[in-house]
Design a protein around this motif. Structure first.
Motif, PDB file in Angstrom:
ATOM      1  N   ALA A  34       0.836  -1.201   0.000  1.00  0.00           N
ATOM      2  CA  ALA A  34       0.000   0.000   0.000  1.00  0.00           C
ATOM      3  C   ALA A  34       0.867   1.245   0.000  1.00  0.00           C
ATOM      4  CB  ALA A  34      -0.935  -0.003   1.210  1.00  0.00           C
ATOM      5  N   SER A  35       1.935   1.215   0.754  1.00  0.00           N
ATOM      6  CA  SER A  35       2.863   2.344   0.801  1.00  0.00           C
ATOM      7  C   SER A  35       3.570   2.527  -0.547  1.00  0.00           C
ATOM      8  CB  SER A  35       3.891   2.106   1.904  1.00  0.00           C
ATOM      9  OG  SER A  35       4.859   3.114   1.905  1.00  0.00           O
ATOM     10  N   GLN A  36       4.003   1.415  -1.139  1.00  0.00           N
ATOM     11  CA  GLN A  36       4.658   1.488  -2.450  1.00  0.00           C
ATOM     12  C   GLN A  36       3.708   2.018  -3.506  1.00  0.00           C
ATOM     13  OE1 GLN A  36       6.303  -2.348  -3.410  1.00  0.00           O
ATOM     14  NE2 GLN A  36       7.574  -2.396  -1.584  1.00  0.00           N
ATOM     15  N   ARG A  37       2.464   1.570  -3.451  1.00  0.00           N
ATOM     16  CA  ARG A  37       1.494   2.035  -4.439  1.00  0.00           C
ATOM     17  C   ARG A  37       1.208   3.522  -4.250  1.00  0.00           C
ATOM     18  NH1 ARG A  37      -4.235  -0.644  -6.310  1.00  0.00           N
ATOM     19  NH2 ARG A  37      -4.898   1.135  -7.535  1.00  0.00           N
ATOM     20  N   ALA A  38       1.100   3.959  -3.009  1.00  0.00           N
ATOM     21  CA  ALA A  38       0.884   5.383  -2.743  1.00  0.00           C
ATOM     22  C   ALA A  38       2.056   6.205  -3.278  1.00  0.00           C
ATOM     23  CB  ALA A  38       0.693   5.614  -1.251  1.00  0.00           C
ATOM     24  N   ASN A  39       3.269   5.700  -3.102  1.00  0.00           N
ATOM     25  CA  ASN A  39       4.452   6.391  -3.630  1.00  0.00           C
ATOM     26  C   ASN A  39       4.424   6.443  -5.157  1.00  0.00           C
ATOM     27  OD1 ASN A  39       5.464   6.854  -1.068  1.00  0.00           O
ATOM     28  ND2 ASN A  39       6.783   5.057  -1.095  1.00  0.00           N
ATOM     29  N   PHE A  40       4.032   5.327  -5.787  1.00  0.00           N
ATOM     30  CA  PHE A  40       3.922   5.287  -7.246  1.00  0.00           C
ATOM     31  C   PHE A  40       2.899   6.312  -7.733  1.00  0.00           C
ATOM     32  CE2 PHE A  40       1.217   3.516 -10.698  1.00  0.00           C
ATOM     33  CZ  PHE A  40       2.087   3.734 -11.760  1.00  0.00           C
ATOM     34  N   GLU A  41       1.745   6.350  -7.093  1.00  0.00           N
ATOM     35  CA  GLU A  41       0.694   7.282  -7.498  1.00  0.00           C
ATOM     36  C   GLU A  41       1.127   8.726  -7.276  1.00  0.00           C
ATOM     37  OE1 GLU A  41      -2.868   5.927  -5.532  1.00  0.00           O
ATOM     38  OE2 GLU A  41      -3.049   4.200  -6.882  1.00  0.00           O
ATOM     39  N   SER A  42       1.860   8.974  -6.201  1.00  0.00           N
ATOM     40  CA  SER A  42       2.378  10.315  -5.935  1.00  0.00           C
ATOM     41  C   SER A  42       3.377  10.737  -7.017  1.00  0.00           C
ATOM     42  CB  SER A  42       3.031  10.340  -4.561  1.00  0.00           C
ATOM     43  OG  SER A  42       3.589  11.595  -4.294  1.00  0.00           O
ATOM     44  N   LEU A  43       4.251   9.819  -7.393  1.00  0.00           N
ATOM     45  CA  LEU A  43       5.223  10.083  -8.460  1.00  0.00           C
ATOM     46  C   LEU A  43       4.509  10.382  -9.773  1.00  0.00           C
ATOM     47  CD1 LEU A  43       8.409   9.556  -9.363  1.00  0.00           C
ATOM     48  CD2 LEU A  43       7.353   7.534 -10.338  1.00  0.00           C
ATOM     49  N   GLY A  50      -1.093  14.499 -16.378  1.00  0.00           N
ATOM     50  CA  GLY A  50      -2.106  14.081 -17.350  1.00  0.00           C
ATOM     51  C   GLY A  50      -2.308  12.574 -17.323  1.00  0.00           C
ATOM     52  N   THR A  51      -1.204  11.846 -17.301  1.00  0.00           N
ATOM     53  CA  THR A  51      -1.274  10.386 -17.232  1.00  0.00           C
ATOM     54  C   THR A  51      -1.926   9.952 -15.926  1.00  0.00           C
ATOM     55  OG1 THR A  51       0.752  10.248 -18.558  1.00  0.00           O
ATOM     56  CG2 THR A  51       0.083   8.260 -17.381  1.00  0.00           C
ATOM     57  N   SER A  62      -7.237  -2.695 -13.434  1.00  0.00           N
ATOM     58  CA  SER A  62      -6.240  -2.165 -14.371  1.00  0.00           C
ATOM     59  C   SER A  62      -5.184  -1.343 -13.642  1.00  0.00           C
ATOM     60  CB  SER A  62      -6.922  -1.310 -15.439  1.00  0.00           C
ATOM     61  OG  SER A  62      -7.703  -2.111 -16.285  1.00  0.00           O
ATOM     62  N   ARG A  63      -5.608  -0.558 -12.649  1.00  0.00           N
ATOM     63  CA  ARG A  63      -4.639   0.223 -11.871  1.00  0.00           C
ATOM     64  C   ARG A  63      -3.665  -0.706 -11.142  1.00  0.00           C
ATOM     65  NH1 ARG A  63      -8.342   4.417  -8.672  1.00  0.00           N
ATOM     66  NH2 ARG A  63      -9.829   2.775  -9.030  1.00  0.00           N
ATOM     67  N   GLN A  64      -4.193  -1.811 -10.622  1.00  0.00           N
ATOM     68  CA  GLN A  64      -3.339  -2.772  -9.927  1.00  0.00           C
ATOM     69  C   GLN A  64      -2.327  -3.392 -10.896  1.00  0.00           C
ATOM     70  OE1 GLN A  64      -3.206  -3.326  -6.648  1.00  0.00           O
ATOM     71  NE2 GLN A  64      -1.527  -4.771  -6.922  1.00  0.00           N
ATOM     72  N   GLU A  65      -2.766  -3.718 -12.108  1.00  0.00           N
ATOM     73  CA  GLU A  65      -1.856  -4.286 -13.104  1.00  0.00           C
ATOM     74  C   GLU A  65      -0.763  -3.295 -13.488  1.00  0.00           C
ATOM     75  OE1 GLU A  65      -4.089  -5.749 -16.428  1.00  0.00           O
ATOM     76  OE2 GLU A  65      -5.268  -7.103 -15.163  1.00  0.00           O
ATOM     77  N   VAL A  66      -1.121  -2.036 -13.633  1.00  0.00           N
ATOM     78  CA  VAL A  66      -0.137  -0.997 -13.956  1.00  0.00           C
ATOM     79  C   VAL A  66       0.887  -0.894 -12.830  1.00  0.00           C
ATOM     80  CG1 VAL A  66       0.173   1.506 -14.218  1.00  0.00           C
ATOM     81  CG2 VAL A  66      -1.643   0.341 -15.483  1.00  0.00           C
ATOM     82  N   PHE A  67       0.405  -0.874 -11.597  1.00  0.00           N
ATOM     83  CA  PHE A  67       1.303  -0.790 -10.449  1.00  0.00           C
ATOM     84  C   PHE A  67       2.242  -1.996 -10.392  1.00  0.00           C
ATOM     85  CE2 PHE A  67       1.927  -2.082  -5.948  1.00  0.00           C
ATOM     86  CZ  PHE A  67       2.909  -1.151  -5.634  1.00  0.00           C
ATOM     87  N   GLU A  68       1.717  -3.186 -10.661  1.00  0.00           N
ATOM     88  CA  GLU A  68       2.550  -4.389 -10.639  1.00  0.00           C
ATOM     89  C   GLU A  68       3.657  -4.301 -11.688  1.00  0.00           C
ATOM     90  OE1 GLU A  68       2.741  -6.857  -8.487  1.00  0.00           O
ATOM     91  OE2 GLU A  68       1.113  -5.956  -7.317  1.00  0.00           O
ATOM     92  N   GLU A  69       3.358  -3.749 -12.834  1.00  0.00           N
ATOM     93  CA  GLU A  69       4.398  -3.583 -13.851  1.00  0.00           C
ATOM     94  C   GLU A  69       5.466  -2.612 -13.366  1.00  0.00           C
ATOM     95  OE1 GLU A  69       3.591  -3.150 -17.922  1.00  0.00           O
ATOM     96  OE2 GLU A  69       2.129  -4.773 -17.955  1.00  0.00           O
ATOM     97  N   TYR A  70       5.028  -1.531 -12.733  1.00  0.00           N
ATOM     98  CA  TYR A  70       5.967  -0.566 -12.167  1.00  0.00           C
ATOM     99  C   TYR A  70       6.883  -1.254 -11.148  1.00  0.00           C
ATOM    100  CZ  TYR A  70       7.637   3.263  -9.232  1.00  0.00           C
ATOM    101  OH  TYR A  70       8.424   4.113  -8.494  1.00  0.00           O
ATOM    102  N   ARG A  71       6.319  -2.093 -10.294  1.00  0.00           N
ATOM    103  CA  ARG A  71       7.101  -2.813  -9.284  1.00  0.00           C
ATOM    104  C   ARG A  71       8.122  -3.750  -9.916  1.00  0.00           C
ATOM    105  NH1 ARG A  71       4.576  -6.366  -5.584  1.00  0.00           N
ATOM    106  NH2 ARG A  71       6.497  -6.219  -4.444  1.00  0.00           N
ATOM    107  N   ARG A  72       7.792  -4.297 -11.092  1.00  0.00           N
ATOM    108  CA  ARG A  72       8.720  -5.207 -11.780  1.00  0.00           C
ATOM    109  C   ARG A  72       9.827  -4.442 -12.505  1.00  0.00           C
ATOM    110  NH1 ARG A  72       3.885  -7.997 -13.333  1.00  0.00           N
ATOM    111  NH2 ARG A  72       4.089  -7.143 -15.416  1.00  0.00           N
TER     112      ARG A  72
END
Length: 90
Positions: A34-43, A50-51, A62-72
Motif C-alpha cells: 500500500a505504501s509502495q502504491r501510494a508512492n507510485f501514485e504520488s510520483l 495528465g497520465t 487495471s490500476r493494480q496491473e499498472v502498479f505491478e508492472e511498475y514494481r517489476r
C-alpha cells in the motif's frame, strides 16, 4: 574507559518480524504494498499529471496491473502507454 555502543541501537539491531519459513507477515506485506502504491501514485501525479488523470479513470484491476508492472521495473514510458491503452479499452 571506552564505551561500547548500545547493542539495541547499534547497526543491525533492528529486528524484522518474520514468520516461520523466512516470510514477512502478510499484514506487513500489504502495508508495504500500500505504501509502495501510494508512492507510485504520488510520483505519477507529480511528474506525469495528465497520465495520472487517465490512471485514476481506470478500473481498480487495471490500476493494480499498472502498479505491478511498475514494481517489476518496467520503464515509465511503457507504463504511460499501458495506462492510455487500458483507458481506450474501457
Amino acid at each position: 574507559m571506552t564505551e561500547e555502543p548500545d547493542r539495541a541501537t547499534g547497526p543491525g539491531a533492528v529486528e524484522q518480524s518474520v514468520e516461520p519459513g523466512g516470510q514477512a507477515p502478510r499484514s506487513q506485506e500489504k502495508g508495504d504494498l500500500a505504501s509502495q502504491r501510494a508512492n507510485f501514485e504520488s510520483l505519477l501525479k507529480k511528474h506525469y499529471f495528465g497520465t495520472y488523470g487517465f490512471y485514476r479513470k481506470l478500473p481498480e484491476r487495471s490500476r493494480q496491473e499498472v502498479f505491478e508492472e511498475y514494481r517489476r521495473g518496467v520503464g515509465m514510458d511503457k507504463i504511460r502507454k499501458k495506462i492510455v491503452s487500458r483507458l481506450l479499452q474501457h
